[in-house]
Design an enzyme around this catalytic site. Structure first.
Site, PDB file in Angstrom:
ATOM      1  N   LEU A 100       0.924  -1.201  -0.078  1.00 30.25           N
ATOM      2  CA  LEU A 100       0.047   0.028   0.190  1.00 30.25           C
ATOM      3  C   LEU A 100       0.844   1.150   0.236  1.00 30.25           C
ATOM      4  CD1 LEU A 100      -2.507  -1.094   3.018  1.00 30.25           C
ATOM      5  CD2 LEU A 100      -2.906  -1.239   0.356  1.00 30.25           C
ATOM      6  N   ASP A 121      -3.660   1.929  -2.346  1.00 34.27           N
ATOM      7  CA  ASP A 121      -3.306   2.970  -1.812  1.00 34.27           C
ATOM      8  C   ASP A 121      -4.120   3.617  -0.433  1.00 34.27           C
ATOM      9  OD1 ASP A 121      -5.605   5.668  -2.564  1.00 34.27           O
ATOM     10  OD2 ASP A 121      -5.938   3.589  -3.686  1.00 34.27           O
ATOM     11  N   GLY A 152     -11.574   0.961  -1.027  1.00 35.01           N
ATOM     12  CA  GLY A 152     -10.111   1.218  -1.324  1.00 35.01           C
ATOM     13  C   GLY A 152      -9.226   0.356  -0.536  1.00 35.01           C
ATOM     14  N   GLU A 153      -7.921   0.690  -0.145  1.00 29.86           N
ATOM     15  CA  GLU A 153      -6.952   0.523   0.577  1.00 29.86           C
ATOM     16  C   GLU A 153      -6.390  -1.218   0.141  1.00 29.86           C
ATOM     17  OE1 GLU A 153      -8.537   0.709   4.598  1.00 29.86           O
ATOM     18  OE2 GLU A 153      -9.278   2.817   4.378  1.00 29.86           O
ATOM     19  N   GLY A 154      -6.734  -1.338  -0.970  1.00 30.74           N
ATOM     20  CA  GLY A 154      -6.376  -2.788  -1.373  1.00 30.74           C
ATOM     21  C   GLY A 154      -7.461  -3.657  -1.076  1.00 30.74           C
TER      22      GLY A 154
END
Length: 362
Positions: A67, A179, A322-324
């Site tokens: 990330l 991200d 988000g965040e993977g």
């Protein structure tokens, strides 16, 4: 003037091995389970075989979530559902195991690596292994100023390249890329609009945290103004990242390109990783052959970027966090595809696989 030309990656990146893929397809035809019965998992297993250069395909044994974190000055315009400069809180939630991606990573027993490329916080607030790579504190407000200097953009791209090399050297065999950013979907939408030649309203979404109609209109205006600044530098990907990207986006772009050089497959998450991938495709047209789209996030810019790269998402579960997270949700599908391709028996009377080291599975 930068010494880095992203176009040089075009000569460094080769496609996954087509001969291996043909061998994998032929082996699939010999399996007892009828061809097509496993749907897209057949294609996924063959893709992984080609990426590994191995038939049967090897199990994914050392995946890693990577990330890239950063704050974006454009968030000061209230275009995000989170306060400007608050990406540090997202990082802390992952580190403390309290975010969705942390929960999933724990469940799947996959390690998570966070790289601070451009957080806007005191470095002392976070562990050294997170902040030690930081290129700068926050990125500029792209509607009126450059996100980075060209020198900072080069440093960020080289940072991403170095992280990719570290992962490949340590034995990571597949990366889940995401991200941790506040305001990051605005530069991502700008990059995609610029590279696809479309207008701000077509690519502007509501972001991972969600925004109301007024915030969406402000975001549209910011993308529109940033687009005016992006179009004159479309011929130079590094300058484009400096003008309307950000430290985290530039680092992700370098990571994606170098991962393709190192033949390390990557699962993309949402619109931010899709934007970086699109910049990477502009530099090296073969690079997307090393990437999978994990999920459809609902962001219009992501859909446009994936269509341009001919990447078909594995999942569509409406995950916008988000965040993977969405990309990590797709990892079990990749592992299942590998297991089916490697372990399902061949039907009786099928031609045996040739005795070759190339065909030995781990």
């Amino acid at each position: 003037m930068s010494s880095l030309n992203l176009d040089d990656f075009s000569d460094l990146i080769e496609r996954p091995d087509s001969g291996t893929r043909r061998d994998a397809e032929e082996r699939r035809e010999r399996l007892a389970v009828p061809s097509g019965a496993l749907g897209r998992l057949d294609e996924l297993g063959e893709w992984l075989s080609a990426a590994q250069g191995s038939v049967p395909v090897k199990a994914v044994r050392q995946p890693r979530v990577v990330l890239f974190a950063g704050d974006h000055g454009v968030a000061a315009l209230d275009v995000s559902g989170r306060p400007a400069g608050s990406a540090e809180a997202l990082v802390r939630a992952v580190l403390e195991g309290e975010s969705p991606v942390a929960v999933l990573a724990r469940l799947a027993e996959v390690p998570v690596r966070i790289v601070d490329a451009g957080l806007d916080c005191d470095p002392a607030l976070l562990p050294d292994e997170v902040v030690r790579h930081r290129v700068r504190r926050g990125s500029g407000r792209i509607d009126i100023e450059d996100a980075l200097t060209v020198e900072e953009a080069e440093r960020a791209v080289r940072l991403g390249m170095a992280i990719a090399d570290e992962e490949a050297d340590s034995g990571t065999d597949l990366v889940v890329l995401g991200d941790l950013s506040v305001g990051g979907t605005t530069p991502a939408a700008t990059l995609i609009a610029a590279l696809c030649g479309t207008d701000a309203s077509v690519v502007t979404g509501r972001g991972g945290a969600g925004i109301d109609d007024l915030a969406w209109m402000r975001k549209c205006a910011a993308v529109r103004d940033a687009l005016r600044r992006a179009r004159p530098v479309l011929g130079d990907q590094l300058e484009l990242l400096a003008t309307v990207g950000g430290a985290d986006l530039a680092a992700m772009t370098g990571f994606l390109l170098q991962s393709a050089v190192r033949r390390m497959p990557v699962i993309l998450d949402g619109v931010v990783s899709a934007a970086c991938a699109l910049v990477g495709q502009r530099a090296a047209f073969r690079a997307p052959d090393w990437w999978l789209a994990g999920q459809l996030s609902g962001e219009p810019a992501q859909a446009k970027a994936l269509d341009r790269m001919a990447l078909n998402p594995l999942l569509d579960q409406g995950v916008t966090v988000g965040e993977g997270t969405g990309a990590l949700l797709a990892l079990p599908l990749v592992r299942a595809a590998a297991a089916f391709a490697a372990e399902l028996p061949e039907r009786a009377g099928a031609e045996p696989v040739e005795d070759s080291a190339e065909y030995v599975t781990e």
